[in-house]
Write a protein that holds these residues in place. Structure first.
Motif, PDB file in Angstrom:
ATOM      1  N   ILE A  93      -3.364  -6.442   5.673  1.00  0.00           N
ATOM      2  CA  ILE A  93      -4.308  -6.552   4.564  1.00  0.00           C
ATOM      3  C   ILE A  93      -4.568  -8.025   4.245  1.00  0.00           C
ATOM      4  N   THR A  94      -5.699  -8.260   3.626  1.00  0.00           N
ATOM      5  CA  THR A  94      -6.039  -9.639   3.273  1.00  0.00           C
ATOM      6  C   THR A  94      -5.579  -9.916   1.847  1.00  0.00           C
ATOM      7  N   ILE A  95      -4.867 -11.011   1.686  1.00  0.00           N
ATOM      8  CA  ILE A  95      -4.399 -11.339   0.350  1.00  0.00           C
ATOM      9  C   ILE A  95      -5.184 -12.546  -0.170  1.00  0.00           C
ATOM     10  N   ASP A  96      -5.772 -12.358  -1.351  1.00  0.00           N
ATOM     11  CA  ASP A  96      -6.550 -13.444  -1.943  1.00  0.00           C
ATOM     12  C   ASP A  96      -5.708 -14.183  -2.975  1.00  0.00           C
ATOM     13  N   GLU A  97      -6.193 -15.365  -3.313  1.00  0.00           N
ATOM     14  CA  GLU A  97      -5.411 -16.237  -4.196  1.00  0.00           C
ATOM     15  C   GLU A  97      -5.074 -15.597  -5.542  1.00  0.00           C
ATOM     16  N   ASP A  98      -6.078 -14.932  -6.119  1.00  0.00           N
ATOM     17  CA  ASP A  98      -5.836 -14.398  -7.465  1.00  0.00           C
ATOM     18  C   ASP A  98      -5.221 -12.992  -7.448  1.00  0.00           C
ATOM     19  N   ASP A  99      -4.773 -12.545  -6.303  1.00  0.00           N
ATOM     20  CA  ASP A  99      -4.138 -11.228  -6.237  1.00  0.00           C
ATOM     21  C   ASP A  99      -2.823 -11.216  -6.985  1.00  0.00           C
ATOM     22  N   GLU A 100      -2.546 -10.061  -7.564  1.00  0.00           N
ATOM     23  CA  GLU A 100      -1.313  -9.907  -8.318  1.00  0.00           C
ATOM     24  C   GLU A 100      -0.274  -9.253  -7.400  1.00  0.00           C
ATOM     25  N   ILE A 101       0.745 -10.053  -7.047  1.00  0.00           N
ATOM     26  CA  ILE A 101       1.757  -9.546  -6.120  1.00  0.00           C
ATOM     27  C   ILE A 101       3.127  -9.574  -6.788  1.00  0.00           C
ATOM     28  N   SER A 102       3.849  -8.479  -6.673  1.00  0.00           N
ATOM     29  CA  SER A 102       5.183  -8.483  -7.278  1.00  0.00           C
ATOM     30  C   SER A 102       6.084  -7.466  -6.587  1.00  0.00           C
ATOM     31  N   MET A 103       7.381  -7.635  -6.789  1.00  0.00           N
ATOM     32  CA  MET A 103       8.357  -6.709  -6.232  1.00  0.00           C
ATOM     33  C   MET A 103       8.407  -5.474  -7.131  1.00  0.00           C
ATOM     34  N   LYS A 104       8.273  -4.303  -6.518  1.00  0.00           N
ATOM     35  CA  LYS A 104       8.268  -3.068  -7.310  1.00  0.00           C
ATOM     36  C   LYS A 104       9.289  -2.094  -6.734  1.00  0.00           C
ATOM     37  N   ARG A 105       9.749  -1.174  -7.605  1.00  0.00           N
ATOM     38  CA  ARG A 105      10.549  -0.043  -7.096  1.00  0.00           C
ATOM     39  C   ARG A 105       9.583   1.106  -6.851  1.00  0.00           C
ATOM     40  N   VAL A 106       9.401   1.442  -5.614  1.00  0.00           N
ATOM     41  CA  VAL A 106       8.379   2.450  -5.289  1.00  0.00           C
ATOM     42  C   VAL A 106       8.908   3.479  -4.286  1.00  0.00           C
ATOM     43  N   ARG A 107       8.147   4.568  -4.197  1.00  0.00           N
ATOM     44  CA  ARG A 107       8.312   5.487  -3.061  1.00  0.00           C
ATOM     45  C   ARG A 107       6.908   5.906  -2.631  1.00  0.00           C
ATOM     46  N   TYR A 108       6.811   6.505  -1.445  1.00  0.00           N
ATOM     47  CA  TYR A 108       5.512   6.991  -0.976  1.00  0.00           C
ATOM     48  C   TYR A 108       5.446   8.502  -1.144  1.00  0.00           C
ATOM     49  N   ARG A 109       4.292   8.937  -1.571  1.00  0.00           N
ATOM     50  CA  ARG A 109       4.091  10.377  -1.759  1.00  0.00           C
ATOM     51  C   ARG A 109       3.444  10.964  -0.502  1.00  0.00           C
ATOM     52  N   THR A 110       2.694  10.135   0.204  1.00  0.00           N
ATOM     53  CA  THR A 110       2.153  10.516   1.511  1.00  0.00           C
ATOM     54  C   THR A 110       2.380   9.338   2.439  1.00  0.00           C
ATOM     55  N   VAL A 111       2.352   9.605   3.744  1.00  0.00           N
ATOM     56  CA  VAL A 111       2.529   8.518   4.695  1.00  0.00           C
ATOM     57  C   VAL A 111       1.316   8.464   5.608  1.00  0.00           C
ATOM     58  N   GLY A 112       0.527   7.432   5.435  1.00  0.00           N
ATOM     59  CA  GLY A 112      -0.606   7.185   6.324  1.00  0.00           C
ATOM     60  C   GLY A 112      -0.463   5.775   6.845  1.00  0.00           C
ATOM     61  N   ASP A 113      -1.586   5.106   7.012  1.00  0.00           N
ATOM     62  CA  ASP A 113      -1.506   3.705   7.424  1.00  0.00           C
ATOM     63  C   ASP A 113      -1.095   2.819   6.261  1.00  0.00           C
ATOM     64  N   MET A 114      -0.531   1.663   6.578  1.00  0.00           N
ATOM     65  CA  MET A 114      -0.136   0.734   5.530  1.00  0.00           C
ATOM     66  C   MET A 114      -1.344   0.227   4.753  1.00  0.00           C
ATOM     67  N   THR A 115      -2.510   0.266   5.403  1.00  0.00           N
ATOM     68  CA  THR A 115      -3.712  -0.257   4.758  1.00  0.00           C
ATOM     69  C   THR A 115      -4.352   0.717   3.776  1.00  0.00           C
ATOM     70  N   CYS A 116      -4.105   2.008   3.967  1.00  0.00           N
ATOM     71  CA  CYS A 116      -4.841   2.957   3.129  1.00  0.00           C
ATOM     72  C   CYS A 116      -3.945   3.910   2.358  1.00  0.00           C
ATOM     73  N   THR A 117      -2.638   3.637   2.334  1.00  0.00           N
ATOM     74  CA  THR A 117      -1.733   4.490   1.576  1.00  0.00           C
ATOM     75  C   THR A 117      -1.148   3.690   0.425  1.00  0.00           C
ATOM     76  N   ALA A 118      -1.237   4.221  -0.761  1.00  0.00           N
ATOM     77  CA  ALA A 118      -0.691   3.523  -1.916  1.00  0.00           C
ATOM     78  C   ALA A 118       0.671   4.100  -2.281  1.00  0.00           C
ATOM     79  N   ALA A 119       1.513   3.227  -2.835  1.00  0.00           N
ATOM     80  CA  ALA A 119       2.851   3.646  -3.248  1.00  0.00           C
ATOM     81  C   ALA A 119       2.821   4.070  -4.710  1.00  0.00           C
ATOM     82  N   VAL A 120       3.818   4.821  -5.138  1.00  0.00           N
ATOM     83  CA  VAL A 120       3.943   5.131  -6.557  1.00  0.00           C
ATOM     84  C   VAL A 120       5.250   4.545  -7.075  1.00  0.00           C
ATOM     85  N   GLU A 121       5.221   4.059  -8.309  1.00  0.00           N
ATOM     86  CA  GLU A 121       6.434   3.507  -8.890  1.00  0.00           C
ATOM     87  C   GLU A 121       7.397   4.650  -9.162  1.00  0.00           C
TER      88      GLU A 121
END
Lengths: 413, 300
Positions: free
Chosen positions: B228-256
């Motif tokens: 994925i492309t990361i832009d300067e103003d992107d908000e990036i942080s360490m989270k405690r997450v799990r995945y509810r579905t498993v697809g590609d890293m680019t199109c699957t979002a995690a849930v806290e």
């Protein structure tokens, strides 16, 4: 927890999809994002309330035309029961899709618009429900809010439908006045219809008894697949894999394999790789027999003392589902469970008039969605039961071998 | 008189469907993604065909953007099963066919998978592909038959579906066509999780709560990865997450989530107010008919 499979049927604009939307919404089976998506779509509509029908009309063509074309399956559960709901199209040209949904249903909700009463589609749907042997019928008289929640309107429709029900031999019919749009008598009892002394729709769905669905008397086991590991350790293993469609089997049962008529004894029964001593209808199992006999896909294993009819001549009720007309003398493939045999439609006895329920003798043509009584001759013997007694070994589909399409649904009489 | 629990009924139905595929087709395949639904299919296949071998290979369409944990799991599982795995590489298809790779912040290869899948089907002559799609996932899927006939381009025609009555499946096709078969059509997300609990099925670690560097984007959490492309103003942080579905890293979002066991996950799913795809799939939001359109183009 058990499982109820139901179908909703009604004509165009009876509010069927709205009813389902309401059931899902009120049983809290709709998620926020799904609701937001339909809210976005209904924004442009005039009255502002959200259009619950958009939940089930999943195809672009359906949303464009505002009608249901094909069955949509929806899933919801309450603490009492789990539900698989087939939302069937009302349009006459999509009746075959309704038949698809109705074939597995334990219960049918037939919707009637309170302003219109019993119409041709109501009768057609009722014929299909009766023909397919759906055990429970709920007649939901909808849009009661548009007739001032009038008891007279409800009673008149009830009396009218009772005639249809008795002509078709439908038993266990429950009548309920509802407003799907407003939620009256759906989950809670309506305050606008104090004269109605029955239960709410959801209460009915949760409490209908399902015992009568299964035939426990006649043990039938169509073989789908033969498991042969052919490894050193399991050199002689031959497992006959399939699903018990009715009755029960025990290790040690004396069995017959049809159509060949070979006899043997049940040596083992396995479910998911574990050995059991007994298995019953609706379980997928693997049998081993004490004798090494020739059995393949399409055969059926039954108990020696309780055998189905072995025949090449079938009398069937047939729902025609192809645009090309059916003519006597046409040849098709008849598939019953895992067995497919060549067959010919010999004689068309009558066609059912869906309005009068009259039998039109020797009809000239049979078209899409027509229901007929016919005789079929098969190239090889088939083991069958009568549909009203045993659904699974009493039903079959006709396949056009040139198009591969499923063109007919047969219920053996 | 016997009663059968709904989960046993669903399992029995799925086994029946899988055996119908084995009985009706010459060369079936099982599409395996490394997600919980296809992992469930593998367990169903074991129940349907053991002590014999599976009458089909597992086929994985590798986009090159998979979670490493899913690939690791796949290889471990195949090794334990002793079954054949065929991997179709989207990377290779892109190279060989000169496909145009999508660009953008979360450039997804989801649409390109279809090319690789159709190639693999043609190359191996598969006449049926078993998939883990469920009707509760999405409203176009809610419309699909259990045996879904696809033309020689893999396309689904929703207006021309065969009637499918009782438990009789018509898998007859012309040369070049194929059938997609969906044994767990009638399962919901919760049914799958309850089955995984009941059967004590091992899952890839990303289904359980873990620490991960995430990008917050339109209220969704996307794993930071080279894809994925990361832009300067992107908000990036360490989270405690799990995945509810498993697809590609680019199109699957995690849930806290803090859920580390199946029981905890099931409790969270019962309590959730958001659907599985709505919460975790970035690719479904493109248009109202996104899934229908992809299926018409040969997507599974």
């Amino acid at each position: 927890m058990d499982l109820l499979r139901l179908i909703t049927a009604g004509s165009v604009d009876d509010g069927k999809s709205t009813l389902i939307g309401r059931l899902l919404y009120d049983s809290k089976s709709i998620m926020i994002d799904q609701l937001e998506a339909i809210e976005k779509q209904t924004k442009n509509k005039e009255n502002g309330s959200i259009d619950l029908a958009l939940l089930t009309d999943g195809l672009r063509a359906e949303r464009e035309q505002g009608i249901t074309i094909d069955i949509a399956y929806k899933y919801f559960s309450t603490p009492k029961r789990k539900f698989i709901l087939a939302d069937a199209p009302g349009h006459i040209q999509y009746t075959r899709n309704m038949v698809t949904g109705a074939s597995n249903a334990d219960l049918a909700i037939i919707l009637i618009d309170a302003r219109k009463g019993v119409i041709e589609q109501t009768k057609r749907h009722s014929i299909i429900a009766s023909m397919l042997g759906i055990k429970h019928i709920v007649v939901a008289i909808n849009k009661m809010d548009l007739v001032n929640f009038s008891q007279d309107v409800f009673t008149n429709i009830l009396l009218d439908y009772t005639k249809t029900a008795s002509e078709l031999g439908l038993k266990n019919v429950i009548y309920i006045p509802i407003s799907a749009l407003q939620g009256d008598n759906i989950v809670e009892k309506s305050v606008f219809m104090p004269w109605y002394d029955g239960e709410s729709l959801l209460h009915i769905l949760e409490n209908v008894k399902l015992d009568s669905e299964v035939n426990w008397n006649d043990a039938r086991f169509p073989v789908q697949y033969v498991i042969r590991p052919q490894t050193l350790a399991l050199h002689d293993y031959r497992g006959y894999a399939g699903k018990i469609t009715s009755g029960t089997y025990k290790v040690g049962d004396k069995i017959t394999v049809l159509p060949a008529g070979l006899e043997s004894t049940l040596k083992t029964i396995e479910i998911g790789g574990k050995q059991v001593t007994e298995a019953f209808a609706s379980q997928s199992v693997t049998f081993q027999l004490t004798d090494d006999i020739d059995i393949s896909r399409g055969d059926i294993i039954v108990k020696q003392e309780n055998q189905p009819l072995l025949t090449q001549d079938l009398e069937v009720l047939l729902c025609w589902m192809d645009a090309k007309p059916l003519k006597a003398g046409n040849k098709y493939l008849l598939q019953i469970n895992s067995r497919a045999v060549k067959s010919v439609v010999k004689n068309i006895e009558y066609k059912l008039d869906v309005n009068t329920l009259e039998k039109l003798r020797s009809p000239e043509n049979v078209g899409l969605n027509d229901v007929i009584k016919a005789t079929i001759r098969t190239a090889l013997p088939v083991a069958v039961d009568s549909y009203p007694i045993n659904k699974s070994t009493g039903s079959g589909i006709l396949i056009d071998e040139t198009s591969n399409a499923t063109v007919g649904a047969c219920m053996i009489q | 008189m016997h009663t059968i629990e709904y989960l046993d009924q669903l399992e029995s139905e799925a086994i029946h469907i899988m055996r119908e595929v084995a009985g009706q087709f010459e060369k079936p395949a099982l599409l395996f993604s490394g997600g919980k639904d296809s992992i469930t299919l593998v367990r169903i296949a074991e129940k349907a065909f053991r002590p014999g071998k599976f009458p089909f290979p597992l086929v994985h369409i590798d986009t090159g953007h998979n979670f490493p944990e899913a690939i690791e799991y796949r290889d471990r599982l195949v090794n334990q099963l002793g079954e054949k795995l065929i991997v179709g590489s989207v990377e290779e298809t892109i190279r060989e066919k000169g496909l145009t790779v999508p660009v953008g912040k979360f450039a997804s290869r989801n649409a390109l998978q279809t090319f690789t899948l159709l190639d693999i089907i043609e190359k191996h002559g598969f006449d049926a592909c078993i998939g883990g799609a469920r009707r509760d996932e999405e409203k176009a899927r809610a419309k699909e038959r259990i045996f879904s006939v696809r033309n020689e381009f893999g396309q689904w025609d929703p207006k021309l579906q065969r009637p499918e009555l009782w438990n009789i499946y018509n898998g007859r096709i012309h040369k070049g066509e194929n059938v997609r078969a969906f044994p767990i059509s009638n399962w919901t997300e919760l049914d799958v999780w309850n089955y995984i609990r009941k059967e004590k099925i091992d899952l890839p670690s990303i289904y359980f709560s873990h620490e991960r560097l995430c990008l917050s984007y339109q209220e969704q959490l996307v794993a930071v990865s080279p894809f994925i492309t990361i832009d300067e103003d992107d908000e990036i942080s360490m989270k405690r997450v799990r995945y509810r579905t498993v697809g590609d890293m680019t199109c699957t979002a995690a849930v806290e989530s803090n859920a580390t066991t199946i029981d905890e996950i099931i409790n969270e799913i019962i309590a959730t107010k958001t659907s599985e795809r709505g919460e975790t799939r970035i690719d479904d939001k493109v248009s109202e008919a996104a899934m229908e359109d992809r299926k018409k183009n040969g997507y599974f």
